[in-house]
Write a protein that holds these residues in place. Structure first.
Motif, PDB file in Angstrom:
ATOM      1  N   ARG A  47       0.835  -1.200   0.000  1.00  0.00           N
ATOM      2  CA  ARG A  47       0.000   0.000   0.000  1.00  0.00           C
ATOM      3  C   ARG A  47       0.869   1.248   0.000  1.00  0.00           C
ATOM      4  O   ARG A  47       1.970   1.255   0.536  1.00  0.00           O
ATOM      5  N   TYR A  49       0.621   5.405   0.935  1.00  0.00           N
ATOM      6  CA  TYR A  49      -0.082   6.533   1.543  1.00  0.00           C
ATOM      7  C   TYR A  49       0.647   7.807   1.122  1.00  0.00           C
ATOM      8  O   TYR A  49       1.852   7.790   0.865  1.00  0.00           O
ATOM      9  N   LEU A  88      -0.601   8.570  10.768  1.00  0.00           N
ATOM     10  CA  LEU A  88      -1.929   8.341  11.333  1.00  0.00           C
ATOM     11  C   LEU A  88      -2.841   7.592  10.360  1.00  0.00           C
ATOM     12  O   LEU A  88      -3.840   7.001  10.766  1.00  0.00           O
ATOM     13  N   LEU A  89      -2.481   7.604   9.077  1.00  0.00           N
ATOM     14  CA  LEU A  89      -3.254   6.869   8.087  1.00  0.00           C
ATOM     15  C   LEU A  89      -2.995   5.364   8.167  1.00  0.00           C
ATOM     16  O   LEU A  89      -3.835   4.566   7.761  1.00  0.00           O
ATOM     17  N   CYS A  90      -1.814   5.014   8.653  1.00  0.00           N
ATOM     18  CA  CYS A  90      -1.365   3.621   8.614  1.00  0.00           C
ATOM     19  C   CYS A  90      -2.009   2.824   9.742  1.00  0.00           C
ATOM     20  O   CYS A  90      -1.721   3.062  10.917  1.00  0.00           O
ATOM     21  N   ARG A  91      -2.847   1.876   9.385  1.00  0.00           N
ATOM     22  CA  ARG A  91      -3.540   1.036  10.363  1.00  0.00           C
ATOM     23  C   ARG A  91      -2.892  -0.340  10.502  1.00  0.00           C
ATOM     24  O   ARG A  91      -3.403  -1.197  11.221  1.00  0.00           O
ATOM     25  N   GLU A  92      -1.776  -0.532   9.803  1.00  0.00           N
ATOM     26  CA  GLU A  92      -1.110  -1.821   9.831  1.00  0.00           C
ATOM     27  C   GLU A  92      -0.478  -2.081  11.194  1.00  0.00           C
ATOM     28  O   GLU A  92      -0.329  -1.165  12.017  1.00  0.00           O
ATOM     29  N   GLU A  93      -0.089  -3.333  11.423  1.00  0.00           N
ATOM     30  CA  GLU A  93       0.528  -3.717  12.691  1.00  0.00           C
ATOM     31  C   GLU A  93       1.906  -3.093  12.850  1.00  0.00           C
ATOM     32  O   GLU A  93       2.551  -2.700  11.875  1.00  0.00           O
ATOM     33  N   ASP A  94       2.375  -3.032  14.107  1.00  0.00           N
ATOM     34  CA  ASP A  94       3.655  -2.408  14.415  1.00  0.00           C
ATOM     35  C   ASP A  94       4.825  -3.043  13.666  1.00  0.00           C
ATOM     36  O   ASP A  94       5.826  -2.390  13.384  1.00  0.00           O
ATOM     37  N   THR A  96       4.966  -4.047  10.637  1.00  0.00           N
ATOM     38  CA  THR A  96       4.982  -3.758   9.203  1.00  0.00           C
ATOM     39  C   THR A  96       6.125  -2.807   8.863  1.00  0.00           C
ATOM     40  O   THR A  96       6.359  -1.830   9.577  1.00  0.00           O
ATOM     41  N   CYS A  98       7.638   0.218   7.037  1.00  0.00           N
ATOM     42  CA  CYS A  98       7.111   1.460   6.452  1.00  0.00           C
ATOM     43  C   CYS A  98       8.270   2.297   5.935  1.00  0.00           C
ATOM     44  O   CYS A  98       9.234   2.552   6.659  1.00  0.00           O
ATOM     45  N   ARG A 169       6.101   5.001  15.139  1.00  0.00           N
ATOM     46  CA  ARG A 169       5.064   5.519  16.043  1.00  0.00           C
ATOM     47  C   ARG A 169       5.667   5.993  17.355  1.00  0.00           C
ATOM     48  O   ARG A 169       5.229   6.997  17.932  1.00  0.00           O
TER      49      ARG A 169
END
Length: 231
Positions: A47, A49, A88-94, A96, A98, A169
């Motif tokens: 994905r 963003y 804040l858009l990223c709802r994936e698990e920690d 993942t 990025c 995060r």
């Protein structure tokens, strides 16, 4: 597919360029097209963003067949605050992976994307692409040289810079004054005591900053087209 995500920062005003550089046309297409296309074609990325002018970015992605675009956020006052908005858009698990990438680095390649993702997947807390510094670097003050640095140990950092989402995060929860002092994402991880691995960058992965950079970008993209490498 490893399921990595990419966060493209495309909200800059292009002060030195005189216009938003991510939408400047290069060989008939907005610069951001080439950025998005590289992540679209990287098999490691699931994905994408973006941070910037949401309606314009979504229209570009739709017209260009960029179907990995999963969301857009508004920009912050600084690069770091824009990155925080995007996270804040990223709802994936920690766990993942990025990548955070400057949208104005429109010459990034899918191969470089793969290298930074694999470095984190292999155990690094963070991975950034770098190239050796070829110029002699002077430390200056009040118009005079204080010292000359040993360039053999100097590296110029590029993007995309890759980390686990949980790490990002944590470091982006720092106070705004700390975030605004950071010149890149890796410096926040370094400040928190994390280890950042270096991977080979690409000389062609330039950042559009001044009008002269457009000349070089067009030449690089034209050469890729001639050689059959899809931009």
């Amino acid at each position: 597919m490893s399921g990595a995500v990419a966060l493209i920062l495309a909200g800059g005003m292009g002060t030195r360029m005189g216009r938003p550089k991510q939408f400047i046309e290069i060989l008939g297409r907005p610069a951001l097209y080439y950025t998005l296309r590289a992540f679209q074609e990287a098999p490691e990325v699931e994905r994408i963003y973006a941070v910037g002018e949401a309606e314009r970015i979504r229209a570009l992605a739709s017209a260009s067949g960029i179907d990995k675009l999963a969301g857009c956020a508004g920009p912050g006052e600084t690069r770091a605050l824009s990155a925080r908005n995007g996270l804040l858009l990223c709802r994936e698990e920690d766990g993942t992976v990025c990548m955070i990438h400057d949208g104005s680095r429109c010459l990034v390649t899918p191969q470089l994307v793969g290298r930074v993702v694999r470095a984190v997947e292999q155990g690094a807390e963070g991975a950034i692409p770098v190239v050796p510094v070829s110029d002699t670097v002077k430390v200056a003050e009040d118009g005079r040289v204080l010292k000359t640095l040993d360039r053999s140990s100097l590296r110029a950092a590029q993007t995309p810079q890759a980390f686990r989402l949980g790490v990002l995060r944590q470091v982006f929860s720092a106070p705004e004054e700390v975030l605004c002092e950071a010149t890149d994402d890796a410096s926040l991880v370094e400040r928190a005591g994390g280890e950042v691995r270096l991977v080979p960058g690409e000389r062609t992965n330039i950042k559009l900053t001044t009008p002269e950079d457009l000349i070089l970008a067009e030449a690089i993209l034209a050469a890729r087209e001639q050689s059959g490498s899809r931009p």
